[in-house]
Each structure stands twice: as structure tokens, then as C-alpha cells.
Design a protein around this motif. Structure first.
Motif, PDB file in Angstrom:
ATOM      1  N   LEU A 199     -15.130  64.044   9.036  1.00  0.00           N
ATOM      2  CA  LEU A 199     -16.123  63.008   8.767  1.00  0.00           C
ATOM      3  C   LEU A 199     -17.492  63.522   8.325  1.00  0.00           C
ATOM      4  O   LEU A 199     -18.169  62.855   7.546  1.00  0.00           O
ATOM      5  CB  LEU A 199     -16.299  62.127  10.012  1.00  0.00           C
ATOM      6  CG  LEU A 199     -15.069  61.327  10.428  1.00  0.00           C
ATOM      7  CD1 LEU A 199     -15.343  60.573  11.724  1.00  0.00           C
ATOM      8  CD2 LEU A 199     -14.659  60.362   9.330  1.00  0.00           C
ATOM      9  N   TRP A 200     -17.925  64.657   8.849  1.00  0.00           N
ATOM     10  CA  TRP A 200     -19.328  65.012   8.635  1.00  0.00           C
ATOM     11  C   TRP A 200     -19.601  66.415   8.131  1.00  0.00           C
ATOM     12  O   TRP A 200     -20.669  66.673   7.605  1.00  0.00           O
ATOM     13  CB  TRP A 200     -20.126  64.825   9.926  1.00  0.00           C
ATOM     14  CG  TRP A 200     -20.185  63.407  10.356  1.00  0.00           C
ATOM     15  CD1 TRP A 200     -20.828  62.368   9.736  1.00  0.00           C
ATOM     16  CD2 TRP A 200     -19.551  62.831  11.481  1.00  0.00           C
ATOM     17  NE1 TRP A 200     -20.627  61.203  10.412  1.00  0.00           N
ATOM     18  CE2 TRP A 200     -19.841  61.455  11.513  1.00  0.00           C
ATOM     19  CE3 TRP A 200     -18.747  63.338  12.499  1.00  0.00           C
ATOM     20  CZ2 TRP A 200     -19.386  60.598  12.487  1.00  0.00           C
ATOM     21  CZ3 TRP A 200     -18.286  62.485  13.473  1.00  0.00           C
ATOM     22  CH2 TRP A 200     -18.603  61.132  13.462  1.00  0.00           C
ATOM     23  N   HIS A 201     -18.677  67.333   8.287  1.00  0.00           N
ATOM     24  CA  HIS A 201     -19.032  68.722   8.014  1.00  0.00           C
ATOM     25  C   HIS A 201     -18.561  69.195   6.649  1.00  0.00           C
ATOM     26  O   HIS A 201     -17.462  69.714   6.496  1.00  0.00           O
ATOM     27  CB  HIS A 201     -18.494  69.635   9.119  1.00  0.00           C
ATOM     28  CG  HIS A 201     -19.219  69.436  10.397  1.00  0.00           C
ATOM     29  ND1 HIS A 201     -18.889  70.104  11.526  1.00  0.00           N
ATOM     30  CD2 HIS A 201     -20.256  68.646  10.732  1.00  0.00           C
ATOM     31  CE1 HIS A 201     -19.695  69.731  12.513  1.00  0.00           C
ATOM     32  NE2 HIS A 201     -20.523  68.838  12.044  1.00  0.00           N
ATOM     33  N   SER A 202     -19.442  69.048   5.692  1.00  0.00           N
ATOM     34  CA  SER A 202     -19.214  69.582   4.352  1.00  0.00           C
ATOM     35  C   SER A 202     -19.553  71.084   4.393  1.00  0.00           C
ATOM     36  O   SER A 202     -20.140  71.566   5.362  1.00  0.00           O
ATOM     37  CB  SER A 202     -20.144  68.880   3.362  1.00  0.00           C
ATOM     38  OG  SER A 202     -21.500  69.168   3.697  1.00  0.00           O
ATOM     39  N   PRO A 203     -19.224  71.817   3.349  1.00  0.00           N
ATOM     40  CA  PRO A 203     -19.617  73.236   3.313  1.00  0.00           C
ATOM     41  C   PRO A 203     -21.135  73.418   3.462  1.00  0.00           C
ATOM     42  O   PRO A 203     -21.583  74.367   4.101  1.00  0.00           O
ATOM     43  CB  PRO A 203     -19.123  73.697   1.939  1.00  0.00           C
ATOM     44  CG  PRO A 203     -17.953  72.808   1.650  1.00  0.00           C
ATOM     45  CD  PRO A 203     -18.349  71.462   2.228  1.00  0.00           C
TER      46      PRO A 203
ATOM     47  N   LYS B  28     -25.774  74.925   7.164  1.00  0.00           N
ATOM     48  CA  LYS B  28     -26.967  74.544   7.942  1.00  0.00           C
ATOM     49  C   LYS B  28     -26.767  74.815   9.425  1.00  0.00           C
ATOM     50  O   LYS B  28     -27.664  75.316  10.097  1.00  0.00           O
ATOM     51  CB  LYS B  28     -27.282  73.064   7.744  1.00  0.00           C
ATOM     52  CG  LYS B  28     -27.918  72.714   6.446  1.00  0.00           C
ATOM     53  CD  LYS B  28     -28.238  71.220   6.461  1.00  0.00           C
ATOM     54  CE  LYS B  28     -28.584  70.696   5.122  1.00  0.00           C
ATOM     55  NZ  LYS B  28     -28.820  69.239   5.124  1.00  0.00           N
ATOM     56  N   ILE B  29     -25.601  74.458   9.927  1.00  0.00           N
ATOM     57  CA  ILE B  29     -25.315  74.673  11.348  1.00  0.00           C
ATOM     58  C   ILE B  29     -25.379  76.157  11.676  1.00  0.00           C
ATOM     59  O   ILE B  29     -26.053  76.566  12.630  1.00  0.00           O
ATOM     60  CB  ILE B  29     -23.938  74.080  11.725  1.00  0.00           C
ATOM     61  CG1 ILE B  29     -23.999  72.548  11.685  1.00  0.00           C
ATOM     62  CG2 ILE B  29     -23.494  74.568  13.109  1.00  0.00           C
ATOM     63  CD1 ILE B  29     -22.643  71.869  11.776  1.00  0.00           C
ATOM     64  N   LEU B  30     -24.702  76.971  10.898  1.00  0.00           N
ATOM     65  CA  LEU B  30     -24.686  78.411  11.158  1.00  0.00           C
ATOM     66  C   LEU B  30     -26.072  79.016  11.053  1.00  0.00           C
ATOM     67  O   LEU B  30     -26.433  79.896  11.834  1.00  0.00           O
ATOM     68  CB  LEU B  30     -23.721  79.112  10.205  1.00  0.00           C
ATOM     69  CG  LEU B  30     -22.248  78.789  10.409  1.00  0.00           C
ATOM     70  CD1 LEU B  30     -21.400  79.435   9.323  1.00  0.00           C
ATOM     71  CD2 LEU B  30     -21.774  79.197  11.790  1.00  0.00           C
ATOM     72  N   ALA B  31     -26.877  78.551  10.111  1.00  0.00           N
ATOM     73  CA  ALA B  31     -28.227  79.078   9.941  1.00  0.00           C
ATOM     74  C   ALA B  31     -29.141  78.688  11.102  1.00  0.00           C
ATOM     75  O   ALA B  31     -30.159  79.338  11.327  1.00  0.00           O
ATOM     76  CB  ALA B  31     -28.820  78.575   8.623  1.00  0.00           C
ATOM     77  N   SER B  32     -28.785  77.650  11.844  1.00  0.00           N
ATOM     78  CA  SER B  32     -29.615  77.153  12.940  1.00  0.00           C
ATOM     79  C   SER B  32     -29.182  77.686  14.304  1.00  0.00           C
ATOM     80  O   SER B  32     -29.642  77.205  15.333  1.00  0.00           O
ATOM     81  CB  SER B  32     -29.571  75.622  12.967  1.00  0.00           C
ATOM     82  OG  SER B  32     -30.110  75.092  11.775  1.00  0.00           O
ATOM     83  N   GLN B  33     -28.287  78.658  14.324  1.00  0.00           N
ATOM     84  CA  GLN B  33     -27.794  79.219  15.573  1.00  0.00           C
ATOM     85  C   GLN B  33     -28.084  80.709  15.613  1.00  0.00           C
ATOM     86  O   GLN B  33     -28.048  81.387  14.586  1.00  0.00           O
ATOM     87  CB  GLN B  33     -26.270  79.008  15.698  1.00  0.00           C
ATOM     88  CG  GLN B  33     -25.855  77.578  15.728  1.00  0.00           C
ATOM     89  CD  GLN B  33     -24.353  77.388  15.709  1.00  0.00           C
ATOM     90  OE1 GLN B  33     -23.912  76.319  16.020  1.00  0.00           O
ATOM     91  NE2 GLN B  33     -23.559  78.378  15.346  1.00  0.00           N
TER      92      GLN B  33
END
Length: 83
Positions: free
Chosen positions: A29-33, A38-43
Motif C-alpha cells: 500500500l505505501w512503500h514505493s522505492p 527515505k525510511i532507510l535514510a532516516s534510521q
């Protein structure tokens, strides 16, 4: 408060706070490439959190090894800092 109230009965109370867990529904539903990047860059740890990561913490907290853990929040979010 629950940890304090129930601790006298030997009951431990903790909270597991998951981050962006990669589930099939989330991926569909929500996780495009772009969103993944963005997620990986924020961790702090540049790896995705999978359901088994959250389950591992739950199993630890339910085990005798965590017998002195109570009244705490435990994050499973790969060090999210929301950049």
C-alpha cells in the motif's frame, strides 16, 4: 503506572514501540522505492525492520532473561531519527 501497581504481584509491564515495520500490507500500500529510500535514510541502521525483529523483542521480554525489565518502553526502529 501499571508497572508500579502490578509489580507487587510479580507482573512486569513493558511497551514495545515498533518503527517502520516491513509487512506485506505496508509494502503493497505505501512503500514505493522512493519511500524505502527515505525510511532507510532516516534510521541509524540502514536496514529495514521486519516483523521477526519485533517478535524477537517480545519473546525476550516474555522470557526469564528479562525478569528484571519492567516499566520501560523499548523501540524497535533501527535508530529512527526522522531526518
Amino acid at each position: 503506572g501499571l508497572a508500579r501497581d502490578l509489580g507487587v504481584h510479580g507482573i512486569r509491564v513493558n511497551c514495545i514501540i515498533p518503527g517502520a515495520v516491513r509487512t506485506p500490507r505496508q509494502m503493497r500500500l505505501w512503500h514505493s522505492p522512493e519511500e524505502e529510500a527515505k525510511i532507510l535514510a532516516s534510521q541509524c541502521l540502514h536496514t529495514r525492520v521486519d516483523p521477526h525483529d519485533v517478535a524477537a523483542l517480545a519473546l525476550f521480554l516474555a522470557s526469564d532473561s528479562a525478569s528484571k525489565c519492567s516499566g520501560r518502553d523499548y523501540f524497535v526502529d533501527a535508530g529512527w531519527y526522522g531526518a
